[in-house]
Design a protein around this motif. Structure first.
Motif, short mmCIF file in Angstrom:
data_model
loop_
_atom_site.label_atom_id
_atom_site.label_comp_id
_atom_site.label_asym_id
_atom_site.label_seq_id
_atom_site.Cartn_x
_atom_site.Cartn_y
_atom_site.Cartn_z
N MET A 25 -7.67 2.62 0.29
CA MET A 25 -8.57 1.89 -0.89
C MET A 25 -9.83 1.84 -0.68
O MET A 25 -10.77 1.40 -1.42
CB MET A 25 -7.89 0.81 -1.24
CG MET A 25 -6.33 0.58 -1.54
SD MET A 25 -6.18 1.21 -3.22
CE MET A 25 -4.50 1.01 -3.26
N SER A 26 -10.41 2.09 0.89
CA SER A 26 -11.68 1.63 1.26
C SER A 26 -12.86 2.23 0.28
O SER A 26 -13.92 1.77 0.25
CB SER A 26 -11.96 2.20 2.63
OG SER A 26 -11.75 3.47 2.98
N GLN B 18 -10.89 -7.59 -4.69
CA GLN B 18 -10.91 -7.95 -3.43
C GLN B 18 -12.36 -7.37 -2.96
O GLN B 18 -13.25 -8.35 -2.24
CB GLN B 18 -9.79 -7.37 -2.52
CG GLN B 18 -8.57 -8.27 -2.69
CD GLN B 18 -7.41 -7.43 -2.31
OE1 GLN B 18 -7.32 -6.29 -1.64
NE2 GLN B 18 -6.12 -8.17 -2.52
N LEU C 145 -10.87 -3.96 2.73
CA LEU C 145 -9.85 -3.04 1.94
C LEU C 145 -8.90 -2.19 3.19
O LEU C 145 -9.39 -1.77 4.25
CB LEU C 145 -10.17 -2.13 0.83
CG LEU C 145 -11.08 -2.88 -0.13
CD1 LEU C 145 -11.42 -1.85 -1.39
CD2 LEU C 145 -10.08 -3.98 -0.71
N SER C 146 -7.82 -1.96 2.72
CA SER C 146 -6.97 -0.75 3.66
C SER C 146 -7.57 0.42 3.55
O SER C 146 -8.49 0.88 2.44
CB SER C 146 -5.65 -0.87 2.87
OG SER C 146 -5.85 -0.22 1.66
N GLU D 205 0.98 -1.12 0.12
CA GLU D 205 0.07 0.20 -0.10
C GLU D 205 0.84 1.30 -0.07
O GLU D 205 0.58 2.30 -0.79
CB GLU D 205 -0.85 0.07 1.24
CG GLU D 205 -2.03 1.06 1.45
CD GLU D 205 -2.80 1.21 2.46
OE1 GLU D 205 -2.25 0.71 3.65
OE2 GLU D 205 -3.86 1.89 2.26
N SER E 35 -2.55 -1.71 -8.28
CA SER E 35 -3.15 -1.97 -6.91
C SER E 35 -4.55 -1.80 -6.73
O SER E 35 -5.27 -2.59 -6.22
CB SER E 35 -2.25 -0.93 -5.91
OG SER E 35 -0.86 -1.37 -5.84
N LYS F 238 -6.67 -4.73 -8.34
CA LYS F 238 -6.53 -5.81 -7.18
C LYS F 238 -7.57 -5.59 -6.04
O LYS F 238 -8.19 -6.48 -5.61
CB LYS F 238 -5.06 -6.24 -6.50
CG LYS F 238 -4.27 -6.76 -7.59
CD LYS F 238 -2.76 -6.57 -7.02
CE LYS F 238 -2.51 -7.30 -5.79
NZ LYS F 238 -1.19 -7.63 -5.74
N ALA F 239 -7.71 -4.35 -5.67
CA ALA F 239 -8.38 -4.11 -4.45
C ALA F 239 -9.84 -3.86 -4.80
O ALA F 239 -10.59 -4.65 -4.10
CB ALA F 239 -8.14 -2.39 -4.08
#
Ligand SMILES: CCCCCCCCCC/C=C\CCCCCC(=O)SCCNC(=O)CCNC(=O)[C@H](O)C(C)(C)COP(=O)(O)OP(=O)(O)OC[C@H]1O[C@@H](n2cnc3c(N)ncnc32)[C@H](O)[C@@H]1OP(=O)(O)O
Ligand SMILES: Cc1cc2nc3c(=O)[nH]c(=O)nc-3n(C[C@H](O)[C@H](O)[C@H](O)COP(=O)(O)OP(=O)(O)OC[C@H]3O[C@@H](n4cnc5c(N)ncnc54)[C@H](O)[C@@H]3O)c2cc1C
Length: 615
Positions: free
Chosen positions: A464-465, A453, A460-461, A381, A446, A449-450
């Motif tokens: 990235m939320s 997910q 998510l982190s 991240e 990234s 990918k997020a």
């Protein structure tokens, strides 16, 4: 007796509706930090021999470099002596964090910059404890001068494609460094050509014919006494550039150059005496120095942009031109809303980048501390965020510095305004430390990918939320800050989702994943930055925006005064605190060597015979 301040600037300062010193203190991190910074600046800038007798724009390429080395020696000695031993490392870092002290001395950056910006960070991040102790002692005392040699003539972005080889010889416990082709020559490293004598080299490690990936090596390439290149080393300067012409960027080729085993920096991966290779817990840890510099660059952009808008806003308060209303006299160009539009975004962006830099630095410090404990969870991240913020802040700063220059008309085109040099410095940052498109694609990687997910219900982190918020398709739009942020989050979500939809469409059409990625890469880059919002919202935002410009107008000079740049740091005929623009433009013009005589020798040698038909 100090020169009379321009009346318009005096009026502007009287009109300001807030306490300028308070904003300066806030930007510094408190009144004490302001005091520390000013004390440091007072001490260093009072040093003899720091400034140019002849403006460096009138020196040759070679003279510019030699003059810069002369100043660098004086400057770094003065910085060392000015350091307050009672200050903590953090207080010292804060004092220089916002200060552009070096900009007062080097208009085009310093021949020592890579030593501080990359050579030392590479040792700190890549050396094991024993190596760190030895090399930091020598590097921090400037007993040696280093640089960071990664880019080659043939490769800059694609690190895994670097051609310089380091082959381990277990018989002699040495690495043999070699440049097998011309394109393998290290090309670009600052200070490399004539200044440094050591460098951290990123080379492809081979042991018993097997590739062990790109590893960092500390390599001496010049004799410490004679400064002559060592045997097996080819060195030179890469030539004149758009900017950075006193950074001494060079090239370096190895011809079977041998170094002892302990010169591979072995914090992350190790090579034992017998040639056993101990792999790094994550091969990307080798890229760590670049992550650090990308974080530093964000703060550097904030400072450089602040410098440019200070020059342009003060000039715009002094410059009067044209007629806004008949018989009303020539207005300050700062009263044109178009001029406000050009410049106020730059003031706001500089503050935004400063706050972003503080946030990113905290994130970097946390992730680095976790790495020390073997926790690599947040490294991806950090990498993605650092890539995005480095790319966005350098792109925006380049655009806004160029806009500051063009907003000053012809005088902005003068080198004595310093705006062209600031542009040269910041636009380079769009390329170095990772070319911006490439970094945006790393961030896009990234984001995709997020989103995958998020669509499979995973958490998510924090950064990235926004991709997992089920954003309603018709967000109730209001132009509150919260409403605008929600609007941007919806746009960002839509950009990532659209890029991903596009890739899936290409895969369904029979393309492989790599080609589908490439075909969608324009959208992927856009997903990593922000673009426009829907049509209907623009009108509402536009009204708010124009209203805001009017509110900022009376405070514009106060807002740039709060950056608290000394005239030496602005180094500009247009941006001085007293606003004596025309006198300064003339003073600088008269320093041109061409003004030393009324008739230049070329008249008699060429012009006169030509005009008389004799040539
Ligand atoms: C002076 C005035 C201006 C003021 C500003 C202040 C500035 C301060 C200092 C300035 C002074 C001097 C200026 C000069 C300094 C400039 C020096 C340089 O330019 S040094 C050279 C810089 N070069 C680069 O940055 C090269 C860019 N390329 C890369 O980083 C990599 O090649 C790549 C990331 C693009 C691809 O790497 P690769 O190994 O091919 O990886 P893959 O794409 O296959 O996989 C990606 C995978 O890896 C993860 N990853 C990639 N990089 C990192 C990283 N650094 N850390 C952590 N993780 C990383 C990525 O997330 C992917 O993970 P997956 O899980 O597989 O998705
Ligand atoms: C002022 C300055 C100082 C520098 N200082 C140093 C230094 O001290 N040490 C050092 O090691 N290096 C240094 N560099 C080199 C710098 O790091 C490289 O220039 C940079 O990494 C870009 O690599 P490149 O020049 O080979 O361009 P390339 O990688 O060849 O890129 C050229 C173009 O191809 C595009 N491209 C490349 N790969 C992709 C991809 N995967 N997807 C999409 N597009 C792609 C890029 O976006 C770019 O538009 C410096 C450069 C500059 C300008």
């Amino acid at each position: 007796m100090s020169a009379k301040v321009n009346d318009d600037l005096l009026t502007e300062r009287r009109k300001c509706e807030f306490n300028v010193e308070e904003l300066t203190n806030y930007l510094d991190g408190g009144a004490q930090a302001t005091q520390n910074r000013r004390k440091l600046e007072d001490k260093v800038l009072s040093t003899k021999g720091l400034f140019d007798e002849v403006p460096e724009e009138y020196l040759s390429h070679k003279e510019k470099y030699e003059n810069a080395v002369r100043k660098a020696v004086v400057y770094y000695k003065a910085m060392k002596e000015a350091e307050d031993p009672n200050q903590t490392e953090q207080e010292r870092a804060n004092a220089t964090y916002r200060s552009l002290l070096h900009a007062a001395v080097f208009k085009d950056n310093s021949p020592f910059s890579l030593h501080l910006a990359m050579f030392i960070p590479a040792i700190l991040g890549q050396a094991d404890e024993e190596q760190k102790k030895y090399w930091m002692k020598r590097a921090s005392k400037m007993e040696i001068i280093g640089t960071y040699a990664q880019t080659e003539l043939g490769h800059g972005t694609f690190i895994r494609g670097l051609e310089t080889t380091a082959t381990y010889d277990p018989k002699t416990e040495e690495f043999v460094l070699h440049s097998p082709t011309l394109t393998a020559y290290k090309w670009w490293p600052g200070s490399l050509a004539h200044t440094a004598n050591y460098c951290v080299v990123m080379a492809h490690l081979y042991i018993n014919g097997k590739s062990c990936g790109i590893q960092p090596f500390i390599v001496q390439f010049r004799d410490e006494e004679t400064h002559q290149p060592l045997p097996g080393i080819k060195l030179g300067e890469i030539g004149a550039k758009l900017g950075f012409n006193t950074v001494n960027n060079g090239f370096l080729g190895f011809d079977q150059h041998r170094i002892p085993r302990n010169r591979m920096l072995m914090k992350n991966a190790q090579v034992l005496k017998d040639g056993t290779f101990k792999r790094s817990p994550n091969s990307k840890l080798t890229y760590g120095t670049m992550v650090y510099v990308r974080v530093v660059i964000v703060n550097g952009m904030a400072n450089q942009l602040a410098r440019a808008v200070t020059i342009a806003v003060r000039y715009s308060a002094v410059r009067r031109q044209s007629e806004l209303k008949p018989d009303a006299g020539e207005p300050q160009i700062l009263d044109y809303v178009t001029q406000q539009h050009k410049l106020f975004i730059g003031i706001a962006s500089s503050h935004a980048f400063t706050l972003t830099a503080k946030w990113l630095t905290r994130m970097y410090q946390k992730v680095t501390a976790d790495l020390e404990k073997g926790n690599l969870d947040e490294l991806p991240e950090l990498h993605a965020i650092a890539c995005c913020l480095k790319a966005v802040t350098t792109t925006d700063t380049s655009v806004l510095v160029e806009r500051s220059r063009t907003s000053c008309g012809g005088h902005g085109y003068m080198l004595s305004s310093n705006l062209p040099q600031i542009y040269g410095l910041v636009t380079a940052a769009c390329t170095y430390e990772g070319e911006n498109t490439v970094l945006m694609l790393q961030t896009a990687r990234s984001l995709v990918k997020a989103l995958e997910q998020a669509q499979s219900g995973k958490r998510l982190s924090p950064t990235m939320s926004y991709l997992s918020e089920k954003v309603s398709s018709r967000l109730k739009w209001d132009n509150s800050i919260d409403g605008i942020v929600k609007g941007f989050r919806r746009v960002a979500y839509g950009k990532v989702e659209s890029a991903m939809r596009s890739m899936r469409k290409y895969v369904r059409s029979g393309l492989g994943p790599e080609d589908a990625w490439n075909m969608s890469s324009v959208q992927l880059v856009a997903a990593s930055e922000y673009t426009s919002i829907s049509e209907a919202d623009i009108r509402q935002l536009q009204d708010t925006y124009e209203d805001l410009l009017g509110k900022i107008r009376p405070n514009a000079v106060g807002l740039v005064d709060a950056f608290d740049f000394r005239d030496q740091i602005l180094n500009s005929t247009l941006g001085a605190y007293d606003g004596r623009v025309y006198e300064r433009l003339m003073e600088e013009a008269l320093k041109s060597p061409l003004n030393a005589e009324p008739v230049n020798q070329s008249f008699h040698k060429y012009l006169k015979p030509f005009m008389q038909g004799k040539l």
